[in-house]
Design an enzyme around this catalytic site. Structure first.
Site, PDB file in Angstrom:
ATOM      1  NE  ARG A  36     -24.442 -16.746   3.782  1.00 13.48           N
ATOM      2  CZ  ARG A  36     -24.502 -18.057   3.957  1.00 13.48           C
ATOM      3  NH1 ARG A  36     -24.795 -18.825   2.944  1.00 13.48           N
ATOM      4  NH2 ARG A  36     -24.285 -18.587   5.147  1.00 13.48           N
ATOM      5  CB  ALA A  48      -7.826   3.694   0.662  1.00 14.59           C
ATOM      6  N   GLY A  49      -5.845   5.887   1.963  1.00 16.24           N
ATOM      7  CA  GLY A  49      -5.595   7.323   1.945  1.00 16.24           C
ATOM      8  C   GLY A  49      -4.776   7.601   0.708  1.00 16.24           C
ATOM      9  CG  HIS A  50      -5.709   6.462  -2.679  1.00 14.39           C
ATOM     10  ND1 HIS A  50      -6.399   5.758  -3.628  1.00 14.39           N
ATOM     11  CD2 HIS A  50      -5.251   5.533  -1.793  1.00 14.39           C
ATOM     12  CE1 HIS A  50      -6.363   4.461  -3.339  1.00 14.39           C
ATOM     13  NE2 HIS A  50      -5.685   4.307  -2.223  1.00 14.39           N
ATOM     14  CE  LYS A  55      -3.178   2.057  -3.517  1.00 15.59           C
ATOM     15  NZ  LYS A  55      -2.047   1.958  -2.592  1.00 15.59           N
ATOM     16  N   PRO A  87       3.899   6.516  11.573  1.00 14.69           N
ATOM     17  CG  PRO A  87       5.615   6.288  13.156  1.00 14.69           C
ATOM     18  CD  PRO A  87       4.157   6.581  13.030  1.00 14.69           C
ATOM     19  NE  ARG A  88       2.608   5.687   4.451  1.00 11.44           N
ATOM     20  CZ  ARG A  88       2.392   6.620   3.518  1.00 11.44           C
ATOM     21  NH1 ARG A  88       3.380   7.132   2.833  1.00 11.44           N
ATOM     22  NH2 ARG A  88       1.159   7.045   3.297  1.00 11.44           N
ATOM     23  CB  THR A 116      -5.716   6.540   6.586  1.00  8.49           C
ATOM     24  OG1 THR A 116      -6.019   6.541   5.191  1.00  8.49           O
ATOM     25  CG2 THR A 116      -6.983   6.245   7.367  1.00  8.49           C
ATOM     26  N   GLY A 148      -1.724   8.761  10.054  1.00 13.23           N
ATOM     27  CA  GLY A 148      -0.566   9.561  10.474  1.00 13.23           C
ATOM     28  C   GLY A 148       0.544   8.740  11.108  1.00 13.23           C
ATOM     29  N   GLY A 206       0.815  -1.213   0.000  1.00 11.11           N
ATOM     30  CA  GLY A 206       0.000   0.000   0.000  1.00 11.11           C
ATOM     31  C   GLY A 206       0.846   1.259   0.000  1.00 11.11           C
ATOM     32  CG  ASP A 207       0.342   4.004   2.251  1.00  7.48           C
ATOM     33  OD1 ASP A 207      -0.816   4.324   1.925  1.00  7.48           O
ATOM     34  OD2 ASP A 207       0.666   3.645   3.394  1.00  7.48           O
ATOM     35  CD  GLU A 208       1.541   0.065  -3.174  1.00  4.69           C
ATOM     36  OE1 GLU A 208       0.539   0.817  -3.112  1.00  4.69           O
ATOM     37  OE2 GLU A 208       1.507  -1.125  -2.825  1.00  4.69           O
ATOM     38  CD  GLN A 217      -6.848  -1.168   1.307  1.00  4.88           C
ATOM     39  OE1 GLN A 217      -7.633  -1.781   0.624  1.00  4.88           O
ATOM     40  NE2 GLN A 217      -7.120   0.020   1.797  1.00  4.88           N
TER      41      GLN A 217
END
Ligand code: GDP
Ligand code: IMO
Ligand code: MG
Length: 430
Positions: free
Chosen positions: A146, A39-41, A16, A306-307, A302, A304, A12-14, A226
């Protein structure tokens, strides 16, 4: 012309959002087909930053229609907020909303109780998965079970109330199990009733709209959320999200057949990042990782958070290429690596028994006992953020891209050299 898929090939976070926004300048339709507001784009145009969680990343282009497919899980309050913010900027006319934005009436709603359960489970597990806490997992559980509440129920408060009343007792038993206060039907209804007026006019049938656009030979982009390694089945389970993030989800999450798809563009950063739990075998560690995080501004769009940052994992990318049928790669954030060299690149894995594999072993128990096999490349010191054509990039960057294409098994046709829309280079097709 068949549709063009743009999906994450890592965790994710590439980038997109940025790539879709760039390509949407010449697209008629952009479709989101899975995930939700986990997601955060991020889109940056003329220095102005926009972060989108549910609305597709084509919305800044006044002529591009944006569709949200039935495979997306929808938090009505978040969507209503996003739509109103876009309206306030003059990007959406809510008197005639269907022109620009259509949301599938079949998409499952995320209810407040889904968010409560998501957070309760994470708290009990000590934040093991590190979910975004947005209720994504519990909402998809209800789809598979369902019993999800479809967006079209927002049109009829009595229907909505009955559907919620039918599923709430079981959810309250779960909340009690986790030691959380139980919830009432009216509590769950309140935010839905408040959001409904903004959402009901957007509801429609997305699959037929996409098919009609493709029949008219329009350009349709499918925007993933993602990334491949977060796929609920093919990712690093259990450290994944709760939807399929791989190519098949384009069809099931839109309601179209696979013959409608053409190019499959896999996005990868020039390194890797991961937010939340789970293995990151090529983690850099130490001051260099901190430096890359600071230069690359690697903090969740989304949450905040750290990655974590690691060296480019081409064994993982090779897996993503095979799994998704990726026909071309987009490599973003090359600018972040300027002056970082020498760079390490993972080209395979050595298992505990000494055997080697060219693809990342996907199960965490296998991954954790395998070691990345690295190749070291020189890197580059030239600033590249002003490059606007592939030909402007230095030789050493071209060599890095060639290595990626060689090991991952797909050509690199798009690169990113900065956050701005313009900092996207597309290789001339010939
Ligand atoms: P997404 O979830 O895949 O859309 O990606 P995010 O928006 O969560 O994270 C990507 C981050 O990198 C955002 O802050 C973007 O503005 C930024 N970004 C995207 N492409 C590039 C690039 O080529 N270079 C730099 N420096 N930043 C980029
Ligand atoms: P975009 O579309 C990066 C991660 C979370 C967590 C795991 C499960 O911006 O690339 P969830 O809330 O989905 O149940 O969390 O998945 N995750 C993401 N990581 N980018 C995302 O989206 C993500 N969406 C979920 O951090 O590890
Ligand atoms: Mg993101």
């Amino acid at each position: 012309m068949p549709g063009i898929v743009i999906l994450g090939a890592q965790w994710g976070d590439e980038g997109k959002g940025k790539v879709v926004d760039h390509l949407a300048a010449s697209a008629d339709v952009v479709v989101r087909y899975q995930g939700g507001n986990n997601a955060g784009h991020t889109l940056v145009v003329g220095g102005q930053k926009t972060v989108l969680h549910l609305v597709p990343s084509g919305i800044l282009h006044p002529k591009t229609r944006c569709l949200v497919g039935p495979g997306v899980v929808l938090d009505p309050a978040v969507l209503a907020r996003e739509v109103k913010a876009l309206e306030a900027r003059g990007l959406l006319d809510l008197r005639n909303p269907g022109e620009r934005l259509v949301v599938s009436q079949h998409a499952a709603l995320i209810l407040d109780v889904h968010r409560e359960l998501d957070q309760a489970r994470e708290a009990v597990a000590g934040g093991r998965i590190g979910t975004t806490g947005r209720g994504i997992g519990p909402a998809y559980e209800d789809v598979a079970g369902r019993r999800s509440v479809p967006a079209r129920a927002l049109k009829d408060p009595e229907d909505l109330r009955a559907r919620i009343a039918a599923i709430l007792p079981e959810k309250n038993a779960l909340l009690a199990h986790y030691g959380r206060p139980t919830m009432t039907v009216e509590q769950l209804m309140a935010p839905l009733l408040e959001a409904a007026p903004a959402i009901v006019p957007l509801l429609g049938k997305v699959g037929p709209l996409v098919e009609a656009a493709l029949d008219r030979d329009e350009t349709v982009l499918f925007e993933g959320a993602q990334g491949t390694l977060l796929d609920v089945l093919h990712g690093t389970v259990p450290y994944v999200t709760s939807s399929h993030t791989t190519t098949g989800a384009v069809c099931t999450g839109t309601g179209i057949g696979p013959g409608r798809l053409g190019r499959i563009v896999g996005l990868a950063k020039a390194y890797v990042t991961r937010v939340g739990g789970g293995p990151l075998p090529t983690a850099i560690g130490g001051e260099l990782e901190d430096r890359i995080r600071a230069i690359g501004q690697e903090f969740g769009a989304t949450t905040g958070r750290p990655r974590r940052c690691g060296w480019l994992d081409l064994a993982a990318l090779r897996y993503a290429v095979r799994l998704n049928g990726i026909t071309e790669l987009a490599v973003t954030k090359l600018d972040v690596l300027t002056g970082i060299g020498p760079l390490r690149v993972c080209v395979g894995y050595r298992r505990a028994d000494g055997s080697e594999t060219e693809e990342m072993p996907i199960f965490p128990e296998e991954l954790e006992t395998s070691a990345p096999i690295y190749r070291t490349v020189a890197g580059w010191d030239e600033p590249i953020h002003l490059a606007r054509r592939f030909e402007d990039l230095p030789r050493s960057v071209h060599e890095y891209l060639e290595l990626i294409a060689d090991v991952a098994g797909a050509p690199v046709t798009i690169v990113g050299v900065g956050p701005d829309r313009e900092a996207t280079l597309v290789r001339a097709r010939g």
